[in-house]
Design a protein around this motif. Sequence first.
Motif, PDB file in Angstrom:
ATOM      1  N   TYR A   1       0.971  -1.140   0.123  1.00 51.83           N
ATOM      2  CA  TYR A   1      -0.158   0.016  -0.161  1.00 51.83           C
ATOM      3  C   TYR A   1       0.910   1.158   0.156  1.00 51.83           C
ATOM      4  CZ  TYR A   1      -4.011  -2.691   0.973  1.00 51.83           C
ATOM      5  OH  TYR A   1      -5.169  -4.038   0.845  1.00 51.83           O
ATOM      6  N   ASN A   2       0.577   2.045  -0.832  1.00 51.28           N
ATOM      7  CA  ASN A   2       1.477   3.305  -1.222  1.00 51.28           C
ATOM      8  C   ASN A   2       1.375   4.203   0.148  1.00 51.28           C
ATOM      9  OD1 ASN A   2       3.082   5.233  -2.564  1.00 51.28           O
ATOM     10  ND2 ASN A   2       1.093   6.385  -3.008  1.00 51.28           N
ATOM     11  N   GLY A   3       2.690   4.635   0.438  1.00 52.22           N
ATOM     12  CA  GLY A   3       2.859   5.410   1.770  1.00 52.22           C
ATOM     13  C   GLY A   3       2.899   4.887   3.134  1.00 52.22           C
ATOM     14  N   TYR A   4       2.513   3.490   2.909  1.00 57.06           N
ATOM     15  CA  TYR A   4       2.731   2.754   4.413  1.00 57.06           C
ATOM     16  C   TYR A   4       3.812   1.965   4.431  1.00 57.06           C
ATOM     17  CZ  TYR A   4      -2.339   3.832   5.243  1.00 57.06           C
ATOM     18  OH  TYR A   4      -3.506   4.544   5.503  1.00 57.06           O
ATOM     19  N   LYS A   5       4.605   1.980   5.633  1.00 61.23           N
ATOM     20  CA  LYS A   5       5.659   1.331   6.015  1.00 61.23           C
ATOM     21  C   LYS A   5       5.069   0.025   6.746  1.00 61.23           C
ATOM     22  CE  LYS A   5      10.175   0.924   8.577  1.00 61.23           C
ATOM     23  NZ  LYS A   5      10.996   1.693   9.270  1.00 61.23           N
ATOM     24  N   THR A   6       5.229  -1.175   6.236  1.00 61.17           N
ATOM     25  CA  THR A   6       4.809  -2.495   6.921  1.00 61.17           C
ATOM     26  C   THR A   6       5.775  -3.096   7.441  1.00 61.17           C
ATOM     27  OG1 THR A   6       3.238  -2.438   4.828  1.00 61.17           O
ATOM     28  CG2 THR A   6       3.489  -4.481   6.282  1.00 61.17           C
ATOM     29  N   SER A   7       5.440  -3.735   8.757  1.00 64.25           N
ATOM     30  CA  SER A   7       6.273  -4.467   9.557  1.00 64.25           C
ATOM     31  C   SER A   7       5.541  -5.773  10.231  1.00 64.25           C
ATOM     32  CB  SER A   7       6.931  -3.688  10.678  1.00 64.25           C
ATOM     33  OG  SER A   7       5.960  -3.228  11.613  1.00 64.25           O
ATOM     34  N   TYR A   8       6.147  -6.840  10.516  1.00 64.14           N
ATOM     35  CA  TYR A   8       5.652  -8.069  11.099  1.00 64.14           C
ATOM     36  C   TYR A   8       6.017  -8.439  12.295  1.00 64.14           C
ATOM     37  CZ  TYR A   8       3.884  -8.702   6.041  1.00 64.14           C
ATOM     38  OH  TYR A   8       3.272  -8.490   4.782  1.00 64.14           O
ATOM     39  N   THR A   9       5.301  -9.061  13.161  1.00 64.98           N
ATOM     40  CA  THR A   9       5.440  -9.621  14.261  1.00 64.98           C
ATOM     41  C   THR A   9       5.009 -10.981  14.631  1.00 64.98           C
ATOM     42  OG1 THR A   9       5.708  -7.493  15.458  1.00 64.98           O
ATOM     43  CG2 THR A   9       5.796  -9.261  16.921  1.00 64.98           C
ATOM     44  N   GLN A  10       5.884 -11.927  14.598  1.00 64.93           N
ATOM     45  CA  GLN A  10       5.436 -13.304  14.736  1.00 64.93           C
ATOM     46  C   GLN A  10       5.574 -14.035  16.019  1.00 64.93           C
ATOM     47  OE1 GLN A  10       7.104 -16.270  12.069  1.00 64.93           O
ATOM     48  NE2 GLN A  10       5.056 -17.341  11.716  1.00 64.93           N
ATOM     49  N   ASN A  11       4.544 -14.511  16.755  1.00 69.42           N
ATOM     50  CA  ASN A  11       4.478 -14.894  17.879  1.00 69.42           C
ATOM     51  C   ASN A  11       5.523 -14.093  19.145  1.00 69.42           C
ATOM     52  OD1 ASN A  11       3.094 -17.214  17.108  1.00 69.42           O
ATOM     53  ND2 ASN A  11       4.820 -18.318  16.309  1.00 69.42           N
ATOM     54  N   GLY A  12       5.101 -12.787  18.791  1.00 71.18           N
ATOM     55  CA  GLY A  12       5.814 -11.784  19.894  1.00 71.18           C
ATOM     56  C   GLY A  12       7.305 -11.446  19.241  1.00 71.18           C
ATOM     57  N   THR A  13       7.705 -11.965  17.977  1.00 73.15           N
ATOM     58  CA  THR A  13       9.332 -11.392  17.680  1.00 73.15           C
ATOM     59  C   THR A  13       9.061 -10.729  16.332  1.00 73.15           C
ATOM     60  OG1 THR A  13      10.094 -13.658  18.734  1.00 73.15           O
ATOM     61  CG2 THR A  13      11.351 -12.535  17.104  1.00 73.15           C
ATOM     62  N   GLY A  14       9.602  -9.568  16.323  1.00 70.30           N
ATOM     63  CA  GLY A  14       9.729  -8.687  15.123  1.00 70.30           C
ATOM     64  C   GLY A  14      10.500  -9.298  14.010  1.00 70.30           C
ATOM     65  N   MET A  15       9.871  -9.436  12.732  1.00 70.93           N
ATOM     66  CA  MET A  15      10.587 -10.030  11.821  1.00 70.93           C
ATOM     67  C   MET A  15      11.014  -9.058  10.556  1.00 70.93           C
ATOM     68  SD  MET A  15       9.815 -13.031  12.606  1.00 70.93           S
ATOM     69  CE  MET A  15      10.211 -14.216  11.413  1.00 70.93           C
ATOM     70  N   THR A  16      12.064  -9.357   9.996  1.00 72.48           N
ATOM     71  CA  THR A  16      12.612  -8.601   9.064  1.00 72.48           C
ATOM     72  C   THR A  16      12.068  -9.106   7.672  1.00 72.48           C
ATOM     73  OG1 THR A  16      14.784  -8.540  10.170  1.00 72.48           O
ATOM     74  CG2 THR A  16      14.841  -7.709   7.847  1.00 72.48           C
ATOM     75  N   GLY A  17      11.254  -8.266   7.116  1.00 64.93           N
ATOM     76  CA  GLY A  17      10.701  -8.536   5.707  1.00 64.93           C
ATOM     77  C   GLY A  17       9.146  -9.432   6.019  1.00 64.93           C
ATOM     78  N   ALA A  18       8.684 -10.123   5.104  1.00 65.86           N
ATOM     79  CA  ALA A  18       7.526 -10.803   5.088  1.00 65.86           C
ATOM     80  C   ALA A  18       8.006 -12.144   5.799  1.00 65.86           C
ATOM     81  CB  ALA A  18       7.119 -11.050   3.675  1.00 65.86           C
ATOM     82  N   LEU A  19       6.911 -12.942   6.328  1.00 63.80           N
ATOM     83  CA  LEU A  19       7.234 -14.017   6.981  1.00 63.80           C
ATOM     84  C   LEU A  19       7.688 -15.228   5.996  1.00 63.80           C
ATOM     85  CD1 LEU A  19       4.149 -14.356   9.476  1.00 63.80           C
ATOM     86  CD2 LEU A  19       6.225 -13.070   9.631  1.00 63.80           C
ATOM     87  N   THR A  20       8.591 -16.046   6.436  1.00 64.66           N
ATOM     88  CA  THR A  20       9.016 -17.344   5.871  1.00 64.66           C
ATOM     89  C   THR A  20       7.765 -18.519   6.349  1.00 64.66           C
ATOM     90  OG1 THR A  20      10.324 -18.021   7.694  1.00 64.66           O
ATOM     91  CG2 THR A  20      11.264 -16.677   5.808  1.00 64.66           C
ATOM     92  N   SER A  21       7.938 -19.456   5.459  1.00 62.87           N
ATOM     93  CA  SER A  21       7.156 -20.654   5.769  1.00 62.87           C
ATOM     94  C   SER A  21       7.164 -21.299   7.290  1.00 62.87           C
ATOM     95  CB  SER A  21       7.138 -21.800   4.618  1.00 62.87           C
ATOM     96  OG  SER A  21       6.326 -22.725   4.898  1.00 62.87           O
ATOM     97  N   THR A  22       6.009 -21.407   8.085  1.00 61.69           N
ATOM     98  CA  THR A  22       6.123 -21.815   9.304  1.00 61.69           C
ATOM     99  C   THR A  22       5.089 -22.918   9.531  1.00 61.69           C
ATOM    100  OG1 THR A  22       6.572 -19.398   9.918  1.00 61.69           O
ATOM    101  CG2 THR A  22       5.925 -20.902  11.892  1.00 61.69           C
TER     102      THR A  22
END
Length: 221
Positions: free
Chosen positions: A154-175
């Motif tokens: 989405y234009n203009g938005y900075k997106t970040s991920y947190t998985q099971n309480g841990t911040g991730m770099t980039g999108a999630l890998t297969s879990t």
Amino acid sequence: IYTFSETAGDTAGVTYNSDTYRLYVTVMNGDTAGTYKIGAAYVKKQGERDKVKEIVNTYQAGKLQITKEVTGNVGDKNKVFDVNVTLTVEAGKTVKAPISIVANDGTAQDKDEISTTDWSGNKATVTVKVKNGTTVELKNLPVGVSYTVAEEPYNGYKTSYTQNGTGMTGALTSTAVRADATDTVVIKNHKDTTVDTGVIISNLPYILILAAVAAGLVLFA
């Protein structure tokens, strides 16, 4: 005495019984000459003394919760974001029960479940819709299934991920799905802008100095 064991099936999430059993059958003469009947029959696990009443297979599944957070002075908290969830079942296994999709705040979804017919090969993909404060839960994910979560850009938005309480770099890998556990994925969208107050604060000190110099020159003249 009959020795037997169960043939494992292909249902994802099921651990099939691998023990060896013995069926003991006592055959007796029937009430009519030349006929026979079973006097007793029971099953024991090979090497054990106690009778077995049932042969147990175990089904295990987990859950996945996807939560949206929108921050920033121009982050739109009413905006609905599309999040793609891809499920992959391990080779040789088949998902034979639907996976339900439920939003905690009633945010409308394209579908309320991933049915057994939604799988193509060993994959199934669904797009869930979330806005600030929404949590979408996928229930009855069999063990043996893995997932990836990726939001549309989405234009203009900075997106970040947190998985099971841990911040991730980039999108999630297969879990891999965990038995009797709930995995959590928090997706944060941040959007900020500089607020125009009408005052150029960075140049103001220099403007004041020049004004003071000009006033000094006038006074000197």
